[in-house]
Motif scaffolding. Structure first.
Motif, short mmCIF file in Angstrom:
data_model
loop_
_atom_site.label_atom_id
_atom_site.label_comp_id
_atom_site.label_asym_id
_atom_site.label_seq_id
_atom_site.Cartn_x
_atom_site.Cartn_y
_atom_site.Cartn_z
N SER A 174 -11.14 4.27 -7.73
CA SER A 174 -10.05 3.14 -7.59
C SER A 174 -9.28 3.35 -6.24
CB SER A 174 -9.13 3.10 -8.77
OG SER A 174 -8.39 4.06 -8.84
N GLU A 175 -8.51 2.16 -5.88
CA GLU A 175 -7.89 2.09 -4.20
C GLU A 175 -6.75 2.98 -4.40
OE1 GLU A 175 -6.98 -2.05 -3.46
OE2 GLU A 175 -9.01 -2.45 -3.70
N GLY A 176 -6.25 3.22 -5.65
CA GLY A 176 -4.85 3.86 -5.77
C GLY A 176 -4.98 5.31 -6.29
N VAL A 229 -7.37 -2.54 2.64
CA VAL A 229 -7.83 -2.72 1.36
C VAL A 229 -6.89 -3.82 0.60
CG1 VAL A 229 -9.28 -0.66 0.69
CG2 VAL A 229 -6.57 -0.71 0.18
N ASP A 230 -5.66 -3.83 1.30
CA ASP A 230 -4.72 -4.71 0.65
C ASP A 230 -4.64 -6.07 1.76
OD1 ASP A 230 -4.17 -3.00 -1.42
OD2 ASP A 230 -2.44 -2.17 -0.11
N ARG A 231 -5.00 -5.84 2.68
CA ARG A 231 -4.74 -6.81 3.91
C ARG A 231 -5.11 -8.34 3.29
NH1 ARG A 231 -7.59 -8.92 7.87
NH2 ARG A 231 -9.43 -7.99 7.52
N LEU A 232 -6.36 -8.65 2.89
CA LEU A 232 -6.47 -9.88 2.38
C LEU A 232 -5.71 -10.54 1.20
CD1 LEU A 232 -10.50 -9.73 2.63
CD2 LEU A 232 -9.05 -10.63 4.46
N ASN A 233 -5.02 -9.81 0.78
CA ASN A 233 -4.01 -10.30 -0.32
C ASN A 233 -2.52 -10.58 0.28
OD1 ASN A 233 -6.12 -8.96 -1.68
ND2 ASN A 233 -4.92 -9.49 -3.82
N ASP A 234 -2.56 -10.53 1.60
CA ASP A 234 -1.25 -10.52 2.19
C ASP A 234 -0.70 -12.29 1.84
OD1 ASP A 234 1.23 -9.79 3.78
OD2 ASP A 234 0.34 -11.08 5.25
C1 LIG Z 1 -6.39 -9.20 -4.31
O1 LIG Z 1 -6.87 -10.24 -4.53
C2 LIG Z 1 -8.08 -10.18 -5.55
C3 LIG Z 1 -8.36 -11.62 -5.96
O2 LIG Z 1 -7.65 -12.74 -5.31
C4 LIG Z 1 -7.80 -9.32 -6.77
O3 LIG Z 1 -8.91 -9.42 -7.45
C5 LIG Z 1 -7.10 -7.95 -6.45
O4 LIG Z 1 -7.02 -7.33 -7.41
C6 LIG Z 1 -6.06 -7.84 -5.23
N1 LIG Z 1 -5.87 -6.77 -4.72
C7 LIG Z 1 -4.72 -6.23 -4.75
C8 LIG Z 1 -4.39 -4.97 -4.19
O5 LIG Z 1 -3.62 -6.94 -5.18
#
Ligand SMILES: *[C@@H]1O[C@H](CO)[C@@H](O)[C@H](O)[C@H]1NC(C)=O
Ligand SMILES: *[C@@H]1O[C@H](CO)[C@@H](O)[C@H](O)[C@H]1NC(C)=O
Ligand SMILES: *[C@@H]1O[C@H](CO)[C@@H](O)[C@H](O)[C@H]1NC(C)=O
Ligand SMILES: *[C@@H]1O[C@H](CO)[C@@H](O)[C@H](O)[C@H]1NC(C)=O
Ligand SMILES: *[C@@H]1O[C@H](CO)[C@@H](O)[C@H](O)[C@H]1NC(C)=O
Length: 538
Positions: free
Chosen positions: A439-441, A292-297
């Motif tokens: 929520s994720e957490g 769930v956090d991968r794309l924010n790396d």
């Molecule tokens: C990841 O990024 C998206 C948009 O860039 C944001 O909405 C989301 O809250 C972020 N998630 C985390 C876990 O930081």
């Protein structure tokens, strides 16, 4: 939407649910399953390739909840869906206890399912004769993994983990260590180092550099404390090694021009597989990110499915075949945090990796196993209605305090701390109608307060697909698993000398009633009969 528009929608949904579940529906469904079972044949070929998928802490409760979540994310009720391994033809149970512990840890179990012997909790690649934490006790207790045996048998080998590649599960594939925590030299106590024990990262680079592909997390264990991390490089993010060794440079210099090191997805995507014989990818200082956090790396990380796809592409260029281990290491971490959301979404990402492997390989020559090291203190409870949101509360029942409770909970863990606090502060448990349970957490409730939720002691499943998968057929000790791998793949060390059967003709007209056996029998018997007829008529 106005109410009169909602009503027909609601009725048609109700109707489709009602008609789709009558006797004909379930009888047809069961008949199809029966037909598949009757057509099942035993695959007695040789497993040229083996892909060993390990979901860390992925117990049966986790797979059920993840299956429901996946369906619900697609707008379905969820329960009826299936994950990639749900379609495997053979399933067995694995008893996970360690030699000294009722509820297992990941190091002792990894020794069991990779090296073939049960061992003490916390120990890696050594048998029960050794003591945890005692370097002096290791000599003579070392046991090798099926990955090492695969290499000896001339196969290409690969290791993928979303945890640190020196973490307990992947480490048992190559290391021998009295303590799983000895991941870098700074973690090995001086008196143990004096006995000659070296840390796990160094064992990987110096003693096991035959492994063709290593992808995962854990840069800190390979870099000196004077080297800044490439991704987060400020003075607070350096390697952890205090012996000045840069094991990444060391690995590159030993492996030469056919070796590549990458630390982000862009660089991984640019690797020319045709000229790369050795690939090391370390995508985080510690564990890789949760799905769930991968794309924010910051620098970009590959998914477990992408790593699996790349590995199969790279390793299948070896004409002798390959052994690949793929660990989803953070299902376990999500559970330890008491956060089912992270555990379940990582399980779905793992399912995608398994589905990719099934799509890319042939069940005639590739044995695919999916199993777990141990369970968790995780439960699906209540009597919620069909299709009720899996993260939500039981829509039909309250607790005896007349407050709702969530379907998912833990027997112990961080959720117990919040619960205890709620009792102290308000005299009652929280009302989950207003909780942010999607929520994720979100931390699920737990009975016993504990900083980290514990493993569970129940059996876990072994799902098997491909050659000799039918050898998984009952309730097995966990250490049986690599014995089947050796047999199926003909690794030369196999005690039962499995390879000799490769040259033997299968028994003529005995065994299963598979069409090819009948055909083979017919081709022998029919000419015989006609000869006899010819002889009689003469
Ligand atoms: C990841 O990024 C998206 C948009 O860039 C944001 O909405 C989301 O809250 C972020 N998630 C985390 C876990 O930081
Ligand atoms: C490193 O950590 C120290 C102490 O916590 C802090 O004062 C400093 O700002 C940090 N440096 C960076 C670049 O984050
Ligand atoms: C690195 O490790 C050495 C040896 O333990 C130590 O003397 C040194 O202070 C450490 N350097 C940093 C930057 O932490
Ligand atoms: C990925 O790694 C390469 C090679 O070190 C580097 O040049 C590039 O800047 C990195 N990309 C990102 C997005 O950090
Ligand atoms: C559960 O309790 C709440 C009040 O806390 C009530 O509104 C609700 O109807 C109850 N639900 C059931 C299924 O009994």
């Amino acid at each position: 939407m106005t109410p009169y528009l909602l009503l027909p929608l609601f009725l048609s949904a109700l109707l489709s649910l009602a008609t789709s579940q009558d006797a004909a529906f379930w009888n047809n469904q069961a008949q199809r399953t029966l037909e598949e079972a009757l057509n099942l044949r035993q695959n007695q070929g040789i497993a040229k390739n083996v892909i060993f998928f390990l979901g860390d802490g992925m117990d049966i409760t986790t797979t059920t909840a993840a299956r429901i979540l996946r369906g619900q994310m697609d707008g379905e009720t969820g329960e009826e869906g299936s994950l990639a391994w749900d379609d495997f033809p053979h399933v067995a149970l694995s008893k996970t206890y360690n030699t000294d512990q009722q509820v297992a840890d990941s190091a002792g179990t990894a020794t069991a399912f990779l090296c073939g012997v049960k061992a003490k909790a916390g120990t890696l690649g050594i048998d029960d004769g050794a003591e945890r934490g005692s370097c002096a006790s290791v000599a003579g207790t070392e046991v090798d993994s099926v990955l090492v045996e695969a290499n000896r048998a001339g196969k290409a080998t690969g290791l993928i983990s979303t945890a640190r590649v020196t973490h307990a599960t992947p480490a048992a594939a190559y290391a021998h260590s009295a303590e799983r925590d000895w991941e870098n030299n700074d973690r090995v106590p001086d008196e143990e180092a004096d006995e000659g024990c070296i840390d796990i990262a160094r064992q990987l680079v110096e003693e096991n550099n035959f492994i063709n592909l290593i992808l995962g997390g854990g840069r800190v264990n390979f870099l000196p404390n004077t080297t800044l991390d490439p991704e987060y490089g400020d003075e607070n993010t350096t390697g952890y090694r205090t012996d000045g060794l840069n094991l990444i440079e060391q690995w590159l210099s030993v492996k030469g021009s056919s070796a590549q090191y990458v630390w982000n997805k862009t660089a991984l995507d640019r690797v020319d597989l045709s000229s790369t014989e050795y690939l090391l990818g370390l995508f985080e200082p510690s564990h890789m990110k949760y799905e769930v956090d991968r794309l924010n790396d910051t620098a970009g990380e590959p998914s477990i499915a992408e790593m699996t796809e790349l590995a199969i592409n790279m390793l299948s260029s070896d004409e002798d075949g390959f052994f690949l281990m793929v660990e989803s290491g953070r299902i376990d971490h999500g559970h330890h945090m008491g956060v089912a959301h992270k555990a379940l979404t990582d399980t779905i990402a793992f399912h995608e990796a398994v589905a990719k492997a099934i799509e890319m390989t042939d069940s005639d020559d590739t044995l695919i196993l999916v199993t777990a090291d141990h369970g968790h203190a995780f439960a699906i409870g209540g009597y919620a209605s069909r299709g009720n949101p899996i993260f939500g509360y039981d829509d039909r029942n309250n607790g005896s305090d007349d407050k709702p409770y969530l379907t998912l909970s833990y027997a112990n863990g961080p959720g117990g701390i919040a619960l205890a606090d709620s009792y102290i502060n308000t005299g009652a448990r929280p009302n989950h109608y207003t909780s942010d349970y999607d929520s994720e957490g979100f931390v699920q409730d737990a009975t016993v307060p504990a900083i980290s939720e514990t493993h569970g002691g129940a059996d876990v499943a072994i799902y098997a697909h491909g050659p000799w998968s039918h050898l998984f057929h009952g309730t097995h000790e966990q250490n049986y698993i690599p014995h089947v791998v050796r047999y199926a793949a003909c690794y030369s060390d196999s005690e039962d000398n499995a390879c000799t059967r490769a040259t033997e003709e299968p028994p003529m007209c005995t065994g299963s009633a598979h069409p090819t056996v009948l055909a083979r029998c017919a081709s022998v018997i029919l000419p015989l009969i006609s000869l006899i007829f010819l002889w009689i008529s003469m």
